[in-house]
Design a protein around this motif. Structure first.
Motif, PDB file in Angstrom:
ATOM      1  N   GLU A 190      -3.395   1.130   1.526  1.00 29.41           N
ATOM      2  CA  GLU A 190      -3.312   0.462   0.239  1.00 29.41           C
ATOM      3  C   GLU A 190      -2.339  -0.747   0.730  1.00 29.41           C
ATOM      4  OE1 GLU A 190      -2.943   1.073  -4.610  1.00 29.41           O
ATOM      5  OE2 GLU A 190      -1.062   1.532  -3.198  1.00 29.41           O
ATOM      6  N   GLU A 234       4.002   8.416  -5.403  1.00 30.77           N
ATOM      7  CA  GLU A 234       2.914   8.055  -6.441  1.00 30.77           C
ATOM      8  C   GLU A 234       2.227   9.418  -6.565  1.00 30.77           C
ATOM      9  OE1 GLU A 234       0.294   4.544  -5.680  1.00 30.77           O
ATOM     10  OE2 GLU A 234      -1.092   5.621  -6.750  1.00 30.77           O
ATOM     11  N   HIS A 249      -3.421   7.944  -0.474  1.00 32.25           N
ATOM     12  CA  HIS A 249      -3.254   6.780   0.366  1.00 32.25           C
ATOM     13  C   HIS A 249      -1.649   6.615   0.455  1.00 32.25           C
ATOM     14  CE1 HIS A 249      -2.781   5.376  -4.075  1.00 32.25           C
ATOM     15  NE2 HIS A 249      -1.726   4.549  -3.602  1.00 32.25           N
ATOM     16  N   HIS A 256       5.027   3.340  -0.503  1.00 28.54           N
ATOM     17  CA  HIS A 256       4.985   4.476  -1.146  1.00 28.54           C
ATOM     18  C   HIS A 256       3.767   5.463  -0.552  1.00 28.54           C
ATOM     19  CE1 HIS A 256       1.831   2.063  -3.379  1.00 28.54           C
ATOM     20  NE2 HIS A 256       1.349   3.179  -3.470  1.00 28.54           N
TER      21      HIS A 256
HETATM   22 CO    CO Z   1      -0.625   3.200  -4.371  1.00 25.69          CO
END
Ligand code: CO
Length: 131
Positions: free
Chosen positions: A53, A127, A7, A77
């Motif tokens: 997200e 991430e 994501h 991110h």
């Molecule tokens: Co995330």
């Protein structure tokens, strides 16, 4: 082993307004979840095999709250999906990358996640995410 871009995380000041804006793109139904541990309320919007997200801070002094204060809303991110988070973290550390999380924590949708420091990539927060 990296499996996919899981994501893309986007910091927003107001989740409902962001959902209305992103909803105009005709993405799938959002799944909304509060993650008090990270000080965020999250909406996950499916896009094919990936997700957008949207991250709204629960408090101004949370990491996303401070990000918004410094840089305003937008890209926060990029999340790479891995099949073995501990192994991916160990490999990143062995390559000399700076980690924020040395141990996995729980992310949205019951995923296990860990962040690399933005310095590791020259400015973008990454991430690692295991589903
Ligand atoms: Co995330």
């Amino acid at each position: 082993v990296y499996e996919a871009i899981d994501h893309v995380g986007i910091a927003v000041a107001n989740l409902e307004e962001a959902l209305a804006a992103w909803g105009r793109l005709g993405l799938g139904e959002p799944v909304i979840e509060e993650i008090p541990d990270q000080g965020v309320r999250v909406a996950m919007l499916p896009v094919g095999t990936g997700k957008i997200e949207l991250l709204e801070p629960l408090r101004p002094d949370s990491p996303v709250g401070r990000f918004l204060e410094r840089r305003g809303p937008g890209l926060h991110h990029v999340a790479l999906r891995v099949d073995d988070l501990e192994a991916a973290l160990a490999a990143a550390e062995a390559r000399g990358l700076e980690l924020i999380d040395r141990r996995p924590r729980t992310g949205a949708g019951g995923s296990r996640i860990a962040f690399l420091h933005p310095r590791a990539t020259g400015g973008t927060l990454v991430e690692l995410c295991q589903r």
